[in-house]
Structures are given as structure tokens and as C-alpha cells.
Design a protein around this motif. Sequence first.
Motif, PDB file in Angstrom:
ATOM      1  N   LEU A  33       0.834  -1.197   0.000  1.00 37.34           N
ATOM      2  CA  LEU A  33       0.000   0.000   0.000  1.00 37.34           C
ATOM      3  C   LEU A  33       0.872   1.251   0.000  1.00 37.34           C
ATOM      4  N   GLN A  34       2.006   1.166   0.713  1.00 41.66           N
ATOM      5  CA  GLN A  34       2.909   2.310   0.737  1.00 41.66           C
ATOM      6  C   GLN A  34       3.413   2.615  -0.675  1.00 41.66           C
ATOM      7  N   ASP A  35       3.826   1.569  -1.393  1.00 38.61           N
ATOM      8  CA  ASP A  35       4.298   1.763  -2.765  1.00 38.61           C
ATOM      9  C   ASP A  35       3.198   2.318  -3.651  1.00 38.61           C
ATOM     10  N   GLN A  36       2.011   1.723  -3.491  1.00 43.44           N
ATOM     11  CA  GLN A  36       0.903   2.070  -4.369  1.00 43.44           C
ATOM     12  C   GLN A  36       0.407   3.498  -4.165  1.00 43.44           C
ATOM     13  N   PHE A  37       0.325   3.929  -2.900  1.00 44.80           N
ATOM     14  CA  PHE A  37      -0.283   5.232  -2.611  1.00 44.80           C
ATOM     15  C   PHE A  37       0.699   6.264  -2.069  1.00 44.80           C
ATOM     16  N   GLY A  38       1.981   5.941  -2.061  1.00 41.47           N
ATOM     17  CA  GLY A  38       2.975   6.894  -1.563  1.00 41.47           C
ATOM     18  C   GLY A  38       2.758   7.283  -0.114  1.00 41.47           C
ATOM     19  N   LEU A  39       2.329   6.330   0.709  1.00 40.92           N
ATOM     20  CA  LEU A  39       2.026   6.644   2.099  1.00 40.92           C
ATOM     21  C   LEU A  39       3.299   6.838   2.925  1.00 40.92           C
ATOM     22  N   THR A  40       3.154   7.628   3.978  1.00 39.35           N
ATOM     23  CA  THR A  40       4.212   7.768   4.969  1.00 39.35           C
ATOM     24  C   THR A  40       3.715   7.093   6.240  1.00 39.35           C
ATOM     25  N   TYR A  41       4.565   6.269   6.862  1.00 39.41           N
ATOM     26  CA  TYR A  41       4.143   5.554   8.067  1.00 39.41           C
ATOM     27  C   TYR A  41       4.976   5.945   9.278  1.00 39.41           C
ATOM     28  N   VAL A  42       4.308   6.040  10.422  1.00 41.60           N
ATOM     29  CA  VAL A  42       5.013   5.920  11.699  1.00 41.60           C
ATOM     30  C   VAL A  42       4.576   4.564  12.232  1.00 41.60           C
ATOM     31  N   PHE A  43       5.515   3.647  12.372  1.00 43.84           N
ATOM     32  CA  PHE A  43       5.180   2.263  12.691  1.00 43.84           C
ATOM     33  C   PHE A  43       5.653   1.951  14.104  1.00 43.84           C
ATOM     34  N   ILE A  44       4.688   1.809  15.011  1.00 48.55           N
ATOM     35  CA  ILE A  44       5.003   1.576  16.416  1.00 48.55           C
ATOM     36  C   ILE A  44       4.960   0.082  16.706  1.00 48.55           C
ATOM     37  N   ALA A  45       5.995  -0.463  17.326  1.00 52.50           N
ATOM     38  CA  ALA A  45       5.978  -1.878  17.682  1.00 52.50           C
ATOM     39  C   ALA A  45       7.052  -2.143  18.719  1.00 52.50           C
ATOM     40  N   HIS A  46       6.906  -3.260  19.435  1.00 48.43           N
ATOM     41  CA  HIS A  46       7.967  -3.607  20.370  1.00 48.43           C
ATOM     42  C   HIS A  46       8.850  -4.707  19.779  1.00 48.43           C
ATOM     43  N   ASP A  47       8.435  -5.287  18.642  1.00 45.57           N
ATOM     44  CA  ASP A  47       9.194  -6.372  18.032  1.00 45.57           C
ATOM     45  C   ASP A  47      10.282  -5.801  17.119  1.00 45.57           C
ATOM     46  N   LEU A  48      11.529  -5.959  17.548  1.00 48.38           N
ATOM     47  CA  LEU A  48      12.634  -5.328  16.822  1.00 48.38           C
ATOM     48  C   LEU A  48      12.814  -5.883  15.418  1.00 48.38           C
ATOM     49  N   SER A  49      12.506  -7.160  15.222  1.00 42.56           N
ATOM     50  CA  SER A  49      12.691  -7.743  13.896  1.00 42.56           C
ATOM     51  C   SER A  49      11.639  -7.211  12.923  1.00 42.56           C
ATOM     52  N   VAL A  50      10.406  -7.086  13.402  1.00 43.29           N
ATOM     53  CA  VAL A  50       9.341  -6.539  12.560  1.00 43.29           C
ATOM     54  C   VAL A  50       9.667  -5.097  12.185  1.00 43.29           C
ATOM     55  N   VAL A  51      10.104  -4.321  13.167  1.00 42.46           N
ATOM     56  CA  VAL A  51      10.407  -2.910  12.913  1.00 42.46           C
ATOM     57  C   VAL A  51      11.561  -2.775  11.916  1.00 42.46           C
ATOM     58  N   ARG A  52      12.573  -3.601  12.063  1.00 40.15           N
ATOM     59  CA  ARG A  52      13.694  -3.534  11.128  1.00 40.15           C
ATOM     60  C   ARG A  52      13.215  -3.831   9.716  1.00 40.15           C
TER      61      ARG A  52
END
Lengths: 338, 343
Positions: free
Chosen positions: B201-220
Motif C-alpha cells: 500500500l505504501q508503494d501504491q499510494f505513496g504513504l508515509t508511516y510511523v510504525f510503532i511496535a515492540h518487536d525489533l525484527s518486525v520494525v527492522r
Amino acid sequence: MALLEVSDLKTQFTTRDGVVRAVDGVSFALEEGHTLAIVGESGSGKSVTALSIMRLIPDPPGKIAAGKVVLRGESVLDMSDADVRAMRGDRIAMIFQDPMTSLNPVFRVGFQIGEALRIHKGMSRKEADARAVEMLDLVGIPNAPHRAKDYPHQFSGGMRQRAMIAMALACDPDILIADEPTTALDVTIQAQILELMIELQQRKGTAIIMITHDLGVVADMADDVMVMYAGKQVEYGSADAVFYSPQHPYTWGLLDSLPRHDIDEKGTLLPIEGQPPSLIDVPPGCAFHPRCPYAQAVCRETCPELREIEPGHMAACHFAGTDSLVRGRVATAEGEVR
Amino acid sequence: MGDLLRVEGLVKYFSTDQGLIASRLSKKVHAVDGISFTVRSGETLGLVGESGCGKSTTGRCLIRLLEPTAGTIDFDGIDVRALKGRALQEFRRDVQFIFQDPYASLNPRMTIGEIVTEPLAVHRLGTPQERRARAKELLDVVGLNPEHINRYPHEFSGGQRQRIGIARSLALKPRLVICDEPVSALDVSIQAQVINLLDDLQDQFGLTYVFIAHDLSVVRHISDRVAVMYLGKIVEVGGWQGLYDEPHHPYTQSLLSAVPVPDPAKQRTRERIILQGDVPSPIDPPNGCRFHTRCPIAQDICHHQEPELRQVAPDHEAACHFAKPFPIELAAVAPGTEAADAV
Ligand SMILES: Nc1ncnc2c1ncn2[C@@H]1O[C@H](COP(=O)(O)OP(=O)(O)OP(=O)(O)O)[C@@H](O)[C@H]1O
Ligand SMILES: Nc1ncnc2c1ncn2[C@@H]1O[C@H](COP(=O)(O)OP(=O)(O)OP(=O)(O)O)[C@@H](O)[C@H]1O
Ligand SMILES: [Mg+2]
Ligand SMILES: [Mg+2]
């Protein structure tokens, strides 16, 4: 003889919508001082397996329909209720996922840890209290004599989890069953708890059954791994075998859908498409076939048996170990994908 | 690319007493305590840290679900804290929020068609027919069957419900999406589906995300840049590669070393840094560097002087008096060599 032998265990629940085959033919053996990890998707029967071993299945609606659970040669499923109560907490202890459900809010932490000792070991109140403090100290609660007098709500999440471990280990059980013991905890606290469990195991030779969905924790702790899907064992083997030469497409899916921070490149995640099945309406044939990119006609019709692929390494897949099943290579009419 | 979001000195305190006796003496939770960061247009900024460090509070302040105690928030040249009335409404179209819990965040009495287009209804956009058409389009975008528009949330699995939440957040064509633990409640196999969807969706719509998570692998995996929080502060921020390969803050180092990796041989030989004790209370955060009570390398200065974020490498800042590259032993090392060196 293994410390614990479970064979062809079947546990079912009767619900309004039908019979839930929560555990449908699970077998494994656990040796002294070893750790078995049980992994699998939510609802695959991990907790019910553990609760069945402990004879904690609520009846009704639940029932252990078939199978054997043998602890040091003694059949757990045939024990009297009194014998089961004597076994629980003393020979097999369990750490539950949510510590607040097993810590009673109205009793002091030290008193609760001492309770099992008074019941199972016939200790006096004073002896049990002293031993409770010792256990709290052992699990790394600072200022244990003082904190033993606290109520559970005065402990942080990590401390409660450690108190639970102290309680489970107070009687020196032969087997510790830990159901998602660190899921609710932060990673730095998780690391403390895992380290603690490994240390205690090395010191006392406790066998551990570790239930988790975290493959990192499995890699850290397990000697053997059992992978469950829809109530069945789909793969079983040593941790090295399961991680380095996994045989079942579901296990491949689990490993490939995991983001990893220990690998240089950001690989593409390959999710398992589709949804886990309902246990009331398990697909015919292999329960995994609707999500399996490698499925063929036979998978829709016949449920594969768990069979040995390499010595000590089993999988329940018609094509496991054959040339027609190669990880990452799916043959389709248009050629190969992935 | 330019900065879409610029946050300067953001502070959020919660007062702890519920009664009327709100006195100046009453204790405050220092949930977010002076953080600054920027998010570039089209990128994903990951926000990681342990429970209670202030990630969700930060996210909620950004979209004015919470009023900050102090600080400035600049969204594409607009002073977010000064917004009122119509301007605030418009801002709320541009910025959306995805919640952690796919069960609690969907109204069980609304069909998924109604849920997905609720933002359109709230902003009085489109006719009912147009909204229905848009609902189908949105369900298709997130990989759900558009024919299921009249079903209710309980008929969907956790991963599907999270897709419904994502479809809703896209209804108003936002520019910035704050994702608060969007995959934490999901099984790994389903988690990967949702992460890939967010990527697409980010590629498709040029979205900007702030992605909150405690899982370091997911965030990376999902982030271009990553900010690490500890007790209401950002302790390290930078491009994902530099931060994960060469963390410059001992907290980041210990976090990375504490996450077990799904590789038994690596786990057997890996140096783990076990931090002592629990995270201190944000009601009474430690003086000086907030991490000093658990830090394996703390010195006198750390007890009384708070370290500022400073540049340690290109696109990489850390707040530690002794910032330097701290090794992460993911490959095999002999126990006690490298780690002893780091301490
Ligand atoms: N008391 C009960 N009544 C009816 N069904 C039940 C009961 N307890 C468990 N089940 C069902 O048995 C199945 C297996 O549940 P179990 O708790 O073992 O899953 P699990 O693998 O531990 O999942 P999770 O990872 O979510 O903890 C589920 O489908 C669940 O709904
Ligand atoms: N409405 C509130 N009133 C009082 N304290 C609050 C409130 N909301 C959050 N807090 C406190 O502020 C601190 C930061 O909370 P926040 O929810 O931002 O943490 P988080 O990093 O999102 O944690 P988690 O990973 O557990 O979601 C915590 O100590 C929390 O208890
Ligand atoms: Mg469970
Ligand atoms: Mg949060």
C-alpha cells in the motif's frame, strides 16, 4: 524408559457448533533434563495438550477421548483424583501464560509460594515461609525477605512472572510445563527469565515443556521441537533437524514468514496464505492442504501419517523427504513459481 | 525527499490523581518527556521500545487524540497544535491511525462496509451509493472479498479484521498513517501477510508511516529509519541498517542481544547481555541518564547529567555519554571476549 511418554493423545470439546478435536493424536517422549518446545498457530492445541497432561481439562465440555500419558511408568490418565492432586505442583508444575490468573490477589506472594510446600512436602508454616523467600531470591527478586510479604499487585509484570516460576519450582518438580511464559514480557525481562530457566534446569535436571509461538525462544531453549497444526503433530525432531532441515511445508511457512534481524538483507516475507482451519470443520485429507502451495490430489483425500523421514525426525506429509517436494519450488501448470 | 512531519520537544505528562485535589504536588507520569524527530515524506519511521516507554502516547499526540503538554508538531508546514475547527477536520483526513487490537477497534454492530466507509460518513463525503462502491474498492485493495461487504466483524479472523482496520484508515486517502502495533496480536504467518500488505500500500499510494511496535525484527523489516525509546526519551535514532548493525547506545545493544533469533546454533554461541532489574517507573524517572540504573557501562556522570541526542554517524544519533559502536554478536564468538570488551 522416558520420564514422560504421551501416546496418541486425543482431547475433544463438545460445543454448540459440534465437536472440537483440539488435540487429535499427539505422541512424544520427554527425557530428564531435556526441553521440548511445542510450536504452532493460535488454536492448534498446544495449551490443551499441556492441560491434558496435567488432567486439567474441564469436563464437561472437554474429555480426553483416547491415548496414554505415562509419568515414570505410571499412567496419569488412570490416577485417582487424589493422586492427580498430589502429582500436580509436586512432580509436574505448570507456569500459565497470564500470571495474574494463577496468583491469588488476596494472599501475600510468599505465602502462596509456600502453599505447595505445606501441602506436598508437609512443611510447617515457618519452614515453608523460609523456603519461599529462598525461592524468590533464587529467581532474582531483590530484597526477597521483604518482598515476600507483598501482594501480587505490588509486583511488576516481570516480577510476577518470576514469582510464578518460583512457585512452580518450589517443590523441585520433575517436569516444568511453561505455557507462553514470556509472551507478555518485554525482551530484556524475557532474556532474564529464559536465562533463569536454563540455569535451574542445569542445576536440578528438570525437564521442560515450553509452549510458545516464538521461534527465537524455541531456538534458544529446545532440544526437541514439536510443530502442531489443527490439533495434529505435523513435524517432530531435534531442534537442529527442525530448523536446519525442516520437512513439512507448514514448518517452512513458519520459518519463511518470520522477519529476522540477524540476517543482513531484508528478505521478502513469504506468508502462509489463507486462514487457519476451524477445528470443528477440519478440511478432509491433510488439514493444511487448503493453504499448502505444494498440495496435490492425494492431500485433499487422505490424511498423512506422521512418519520418520530421517532417524528421529518425523513429518506428517505425503511428500516429505521425496524429490517431488522441494522447499521454495512449487510446480504449477505454468512452470515453477517462488 | 522533504520532511512531512517534524516533532520538536514533545512532552506529555499524565496526572496520577483522579480526584479534585489536583495539587501541584501531585505526581505526574512522564510518559513522553521531550522528544524530537522528523519523518520524511514516503518513508517509514519505526518507533520501538519496551512496554510503557511512551510509544502509543507519542502516536496519539501526533494526531491530537491526546493534547501534548509541550512541544511543537509540524505537519507539512502546518502547526498541528494550533489547529481548530475545519482545519483540524481536514488534518484528520490526512492523518490516520491503525490500532493494535483488531478485536476491540471494530464496532461489532456495524457491517464491514459501514466500518470501512465510516470516515467518509463522518466527513459527509459521497452519496450512499458512492460510499458502497468505495467500500468494495477498499476491501479489494486490502485483499478481502468485496462481496463480504454486508458481513459483521465477528465473521472474520484476527488477520482479516486487521485488514478491515487498514481499509478504513485508507478511506480518506491519507498521507500519513500512524500504525500502533498493527501486527502484534497476530500469528506469525498472518503477521507476514499484513506486513506485506502495508508495504504494498505504501508503494501504491505513496504513504508515509510511523510504525510503532515492540518487536525489533518486525520494525527492522518495515522501517527506513528507526527511533528507540526508553522511559519517555528517544535514546537512539537513525537509518535501519546503521542502527541494527552498529548500535551506539548500550540500551539498543542490549535490546538487540536479548531478542532470540530462530537459529539454534547462533543461540548456543551468542553473547546475551542480560540487563538487571525492571524498567523504572515513569512517575519517578531516574536522574541523569534514565538508563543508568540498568546500564552495564554507567559512570558517575550518567547519574547526574542527562545525555543529549548527538550525531554519531551519518543519519545516526544517540543519547549516551559514552556512545560508540557497540558490537552485536549474532555470529559465533567465544563467550566472554567481545562482550567483556564492550563493557
Ligand atoms: N473449554 C473449551 N471449550 C471449547 N473449546 C475449547 C476449550 N478450550 C480450548 N478449546 C479449543 O481447542 C482448540 C485448541 O486450543 P488451545 O488453547 O490448545 O490452542 P493453543 O494452541 O494453545 O492456542 P494459543 O496459541 O492461542 O494459546 C481451540 O480451537 C480452542 O478453541
Ligand atoms: N491516560 C493515561 N493516564 C495515565 N497514565 C497513562 C495514560 N496513558 C498512558 N499512561 C502511562 O504513560 C506511560 C507510557 O504509556 P504508553 O501507552 O505510551 O506506552 P507504550 O510504549 O505504548 O507501551 P506498550 O508497549 O505497553 O503499548 C505508561 O507508564 C502508561 O502507564
Ligand atoms: Mg495456548
Ligand atoms: Mg502502546
